[in-house]
Write a protein that holds these residues in place. Sequence first.
Motif, PDB file in Angstrom:
ATOM      1  N   THR A 339       0.845  -1.187   0.000  1.00  0.00           N
ATOM      2  CA  THR A 339       0.000   0.000   0.000  1.00  0.00           C
ATOM      3  C   THR A 339       0.888   1.247   0.000  1.00  0.00           C
ATOM      4  OG1 THR A 339      -0.157  -0.015   2.418  1.00  0.00           O
ATOM      5  CG2 THR A 339      -1.916  -1.119   1.213  1.00  0.00           C
ATOM      6  N   VAL A 340       0.426   2.268  -0.722  1.00  0.00           N
ATOM      7  CA  VAL A 340       1.177   3.528  -0.826  1.00  0.00           C
ATOM      8  C   VAL A 340       0.219   4.691  -0.597  1.00  0.00           C
ATOM      9  CG1 VAL A 340       2.819   2.571  -2.507  1.00  0.00           C
ATOM     10  CG2 VAL A 340       0.805   3.805  -3.335  1.00  0.00           C
ATOM     11  N   LYS A 341       0.803   5.836  -0.240  1.00  0.00           N
ATOM     12  CA  LYS A 341      -0.022   7.049  -0.218  1.00  0.00           C
ATOM     13  C   LYS A 341       0.687   8.115  -1.051  1.00  0.00           C
ATOM     14  CE  LYS A 341       1.684   9.355   3.954  1.00  0.00           C
ATOM     15  NZ  LYS A 341       1.408   9.720   5.339  1.00  0.00           N
ATOM     16  N   PHE A 342      -0.086   8.990  -1.656  1.00  0.00           N
ATOM     17  CA  PHE A 342       0.487  10.063  -2.457  1.00  0.00           C
ATOM     18  C   PHE A 342       0.735  11.275  -1.569  1.00  0.00           C
ATOM     19  CE2 PHE A 342      -1.183   7.327  -5.668  1.00  0.00           C
ATOM     20  CZ  PHE A 342      -0.301   7.481  -6.725  1.00  0.00           C
ATOM     21  N   THR A 343       1.983  11.734  -1.571  1.00  0.00           N
ATOM     22  CA  THR A 343       2.343  12.916  -0.781  1.00  0.00           C
ATOM     23  C   THR A 343       2.337  14.164  -1.666  1.00  0.00           C
ATOM     24  OG1 THR A 343       4.660  12.424  -1.249  1.00  0.00           O
ATOM     25  CG2 THR A 343       3.775  11.614   0.836  1.00  0.00           C
ATOM     26  N   ASN A 344       2.260  13.944  -2.985  1.00  0.00           N
ATOM     27  CA  ASN A 344       2.273  15.044  -3.948  1.00  0.00           C
ATOM     28  C   ASN A 344       1.612  14.545  -5.235  1.00  0.00           C
ATOM     29  OD1 ASN A 344       3.297  17.795  -4.188  1.00  0.00           O
ATOM     30  ND2 ASN A 344       4.463  17.007  -5.920  1.00  0.00           N
ATOM     31  N   LEU A 345       0.869  15.415  -5.918  1.00  0.00           N
ATOM     32  CA  LEU A 345       0.190  14.996  -7.156  1.00  0.00           C
ATOM     33  C   LEU A 345       0.781  15.644  -8.405  1.00  0.00           C
ATOM     34  CD1 LEU A 345      -3.555  14.973  -5.958  1.00  0.00           C
ATOM     35  CD2 LEU A 345      -1.930  13.078  -6.008  1.00  0.00           C
ATOM     36  N   SER A 346       1.717  16.572  -8.206  1.00  0.00           N
ATOM     37  CA  SER A 346       2.361  17.175  -9.373  1.00  0.00           C
ATOM     38  C   SER A 346       3.790  17.585  -9.019  1.00  0.00           C
ATOM     39  CB  SER A 346       1.571  18.405  -9.842  1.00  0.00           C
ATOM     40  OG  SER A 346       2.193  18.967 -10.987  1.00  0.00           O
ATOM     41  N   PRO A 347       4.788  16.719  -9.226  1.00  0.00           N
ATOM     42  CA  PRO A 347       4.663  15.379  -9.804  1.00  0.00           C
ATOM     43  C   PRO A 347       4.107  14.375  -8.790  1.00  0.00           C
ATOM     44  CG  PRO A 347       6.922  15.758  -9.131  1.00  0.00           C
ATOM     45  CD  PRO A 347       6.190  17.046  -8.872  1.00  0.00           C
ATOM     46  N   TYR A 348       3.839  13.165  -9.283  1.00  0.00           N
ATOM     47  CA  TYR A 348       3.305  12.123  -8.404  1.00  0.00           C
ATOM     48  C   TYR A 348       4.419  11.539  -7.538  1.00  0.00           C
ATOM     49  CZ  TYR A 348      -1.132  12.292 -10.882  1.00  0.00           C
ATOM     50  OH  TYR A 348      -2.334  12.696 -11.403  1.00  0.00           O
ATOM     51  N   ARG A 349       4.343  11.833  -6.235  1.00  0.00           N
ATOM     52  CA  ARG A 349       5.309  11.257  -5.301  1.00  0.00           C
ATOM     53  C   ARG A 349       4.566  10.405  -4.276  1.00  0.00           C
ATOM     54  NH1 ARG A 349       7.974  16.476  -5.412  1.00  0.00           N
ATOM     55  NH2 ARG A 349       9.761  16.341  -6.808  1.00  0.00           N
ATOM     56  N   ILE A 350       5.227   9.325  -3.877  1.00  0.00           N
ATOM     57  CA  ILE A 350       4.562   8.368  -2.989  1.00  0.00           C
ATOM     58  C   ILE A 350       5.423   8.027  -1.779  1.00  0.00           C
ATOM     59  CG2 ILE A 350       3.143   7.232  -4.746  1.00  0.00           C
ATOM     60  CD1 ILE A 350       5.362   5.017  -4.841  1.00  0.00           C
ATOM     61  N   LYS A 351       4.762   7.475  -0.763  1.00  0.00           N
ATOM     62  CA  LYS A 351       5.426   6.833   0.367  1.00  0.00           C
ATOM     63  C   LYS A 351       4.796   5.460   0.504  1.00  0.00           C
ATOM     64  CE  LYS A 351       6.875  10.201   3.852  1.00  0.00           C
ATOM     65  NZ  LYS A 351       6.570  10.681   5.191  1.00  0.00           N
ATOM     66  N   ILE A 352       5.601   4.456   0.847  1.00  0.00           N
ATOM     67  CA  ILE A 352       5.044   3.131   1.102  1.00  0.00           C
ATOM     68  C   ILE A 352       4.447   3.154   2.506  1.00  0.00           C
ATOM     69  CG2 ILE A 352       5.577   0.661   1.304  1.00  0.00           C
ATOM     70  CD1 ILE A 352       8.090   1.279  -0.468  1.00  0.00           C
ATOM     71  N   THR A 353       3.184   2.730   2.621  1.00  0.00           N
ATOM     72  CA  THR A 353       2.540   2.767   3.944  1.00  0.00           C
ATOM     73  C   THR A 353       2.448   1.387   4.572  1.00  0.00           C
ATOM     74  OG1 THR A 353       0.393   2.724   2.827  1.00  0.00           O
ATOM     75  CG2 THR A 353       1.204   4.861   3.551  1.00  0.00           C
ATOM     76  N   GLY A 354       2.647   0.329   3.792  1.00  0.00           N
ATOM     77  CA  GLY A 354       2.614  -1.012   4.393  1.00  0.00           C
ATOM     78  C   GLY A 354       2.182  -2.084   3.421  1.00  0.00           C
ATOM     79  N   ARG A 355       1.560  -3.104   3.954  1.00  0.00           N
ATOM     80  CA  ARG A 355       1.102  -4.244   3.161  1.00  0.00           C
ATOM     81  C   ARG A 355      -0.406  -4.383   3.347  1.00  0.00           C
ATOM     82  NH1 ARG A 355       3.941  -6.770  -0.475  1.00  0.00           N
ATOM     83  NH2 ARG A 355       3.119  -8.801   0.084  1.00  0.00           N
ATOM     84  N   THR A 356      -1.063  -4.934   2.341  1.00  0.00           N
ATOM     85  CA  THR A 356      -2.505  -5.144   2.472  1.00  0.00           C
ATOM     86  C   THR A 356      -2.787  -6.200   3.529  1.00  0.00           C
ATOM     87  OG1 THR A 356      -2.411  -6.736   0.657  1.00  0.00           O
ATOM     88  CG2 THR A 356      -3.078  -4.498   0.110  1.00  0.00           C
ATOM     89  N   LYS A 357      -1.795  -7.038   3.828  1.00  0.00           N
ATOM     90  CA  LYS A 357      -2.037  -8.103   4.805  1.00  0.00           C
ATOM     91  C   LYS A 357      -1.131  -8.038   6.028  1.00  0.00           C
ATOM     92  CE  LYS A 357      -4.110 -11.225   1.519  1.00  0.00           C
ATOM     93  NZ  LYS A 357      -3.896 -12.261   0.542  1.00  0.00           N
ATOM     94  N   HIS A 358      -0.294  -7.015   6.147  1.00  0.00           N
ATOM     95  CA  HIS A 358       0.539  -6.873   7.345  1.00  0.00           C
ATOM     96  C   HIS A 358      -0.002  -5.700   8.157  1.00  0.00           C
ATOM     97  CE1 HIS A 358       4.464  -9.134   6.175  1.00  0.00           C
ATOM     98  NE2 HIS A 358       3.390  -9.762   5.761  1.00  0.00           N
ATOM     99  N   PHE A 359      -0.774  -5.997   9.154  1.00  0.00           N
ATOM    100  CA  PHE A 359      -1.369  -4.970   9.994  1.00  0.00           C
ATOM    101  C   PHE A 359      -1.831  -5.662  11.268  1.00  0.00           C
ATOM    102  CE2 PHE A 359      -4.506  -6.841   7.227  1.00  0.00           C
ATOM    103  CZ  PHE A 359      -5.549  -7.152   8.093  1.00  0.00           C
ATOM    104  N   ILE A 360      -2.215  -4.880  12.275  1.00  0.00           N
ATOM    105  CA  ILE A 360      -2.870  -5.476  13.439  1.00  0.00           C
ATOM    106  C   ILE A 360      -4.267  -4.875  13.512  1.00  0.00           C
ATOM    107  CG2 ILE A 360      -2.783  -5.951  15.912  1.00  0.00           C
ATOM    108  CD1 ILE A 360       0.164  -5.261  15.926  1.00  0.00           C
TER     109      ILE A 360
END
Length: 495
Positions: A339-360
């Motif tokens: 899973t990622v989140k966008f920190t900027n839309l111009s240009p498109y910059r992302i941060k990795i937020t985790g896994r769809t199955k790694h969470f509590i």
Amino acid sequence: MKKRIHEVELFIKYPHEVQTEVFFNLIDTAKDTEFGKKYEFSTITSLDKFRERVPIHSYNDLYPYIKRLMEGEQNVLWPTEITWFAKSSGTTSASKFIPVSNEALEECHFKGGKDLLSIYLNNNPNSNLFTGKLLSIGGSHQINTLDKSSKSQYGDVSAVIMKNLPFWAQLNRTPSLETALMDEWEAKIEKMAHETLAENVTGMAGVPTWTIVLINRIMELKGAKNILEVWPNLELFIHGAVSFTPYRDLFKKLVPSDSMNYLETYNATEGFFGIQDLPQSEEMLLMLDYGIYYEFIAAEEANSENPKVYSLEEVELNKSYALLITTNAGLWRYMIGDTVKFTNLSPYRIKITGRTKHFINAFGEELSIENAEIGISKACQETDASINNFTAGPKYFGEGSNGCHEWIIEFAKEPNQMEVFVQELDQALRKSNSDYDAKRYKDIALSLPTVHMAPEGTFHKWLKSKGKLGGQNKVPRLANNREYLEELLQIIKGH
């Protein structure tokens, strides 16, 4: 390399046009494959038709095709010959084998490698990187016995890349290819340490955990207080696979220099997706011209049956999305689990937020890896601690006792006050996650976290017991059950 910067600027300026072009190229190239004929690629004229016709795929959905590729069949998912497979490092399931086409190697992985150097040199024009060697801590590779002709091979993605590198790139790296591709990790670290001791290493690339193990061994062999006493010209560490946040302080001690640079990449088994293009930033530029077409699913819908799918132009800032990719190696609408989140839309910059199955989410708290890493980082900062590794999971309600989160942490430097560490961890988790905060309110549902200090080498032993020692293998940060916790607690007890 300067020429390439102009091409990067082009996709920054025209992101949607570039992605549309990538999409139609992929469809057109694969229209005569078995998969392309099944879904009638030759009549797909729009993204809507593609979405209507081609379902979202998990690895298990694509595995029957991949298995046939591994047995030597061709033109199944992609038209050009596929003889290489990148073996995923999943500790949660059986290993996956991801097809790697020549196009994926040339236009994605190699291009990513060249681009990160282009971006780094563009940001650091006075760099002396090429006066020495780049130390790369790769994976391992084996001959794949599924193909009777022994034509196909598999290995960690880093090993597949190393094995196929052009000659000019081989000249500039250390250790020898033979050592870099060894699959017995303890012997490999030892051999790497001896081979690279006398080299003029100006840059390193690898997963932080294994890089620390190697650096510590080299310092031990040389009797050095820090790695700059061995490699005085070291200026760059290229890292990825796990968040660098918990390791940052430890690296500052190992490499005590203000001119040391850190560059994050998002280079997964399935493709090369992002490069940190701004110095002193924790976000990465999403690379849009690597033969990968991106789609996105809201993270909370990632495991639902018919999730709403968004294209790049529909994403919103600071919202977590599961990544869906279509690639030039025949992965069609493939959910990679990140899973990622966008920190900027111009240009498109992302941060990795985790896994769809790694969470509590044992108590409805939806704690993500991003939350956990923020918490660990804050607690370390406040107690002058640094960590080697950690994992966490739920401790369920008992008779007369609340549930809580149980953490196992292997410290490189222990906190000056363990009580304060636990308090700071809890406070940071409450600040970054309102669901967790609600469950912690007056200890109604969740109590203060329980933290175990693991002896040095605990996670190493655990990975070894799983046959998971290696550059691409990583400790699952979070789990929604107690499986990892119980195994690790047994190792600690045995110690």
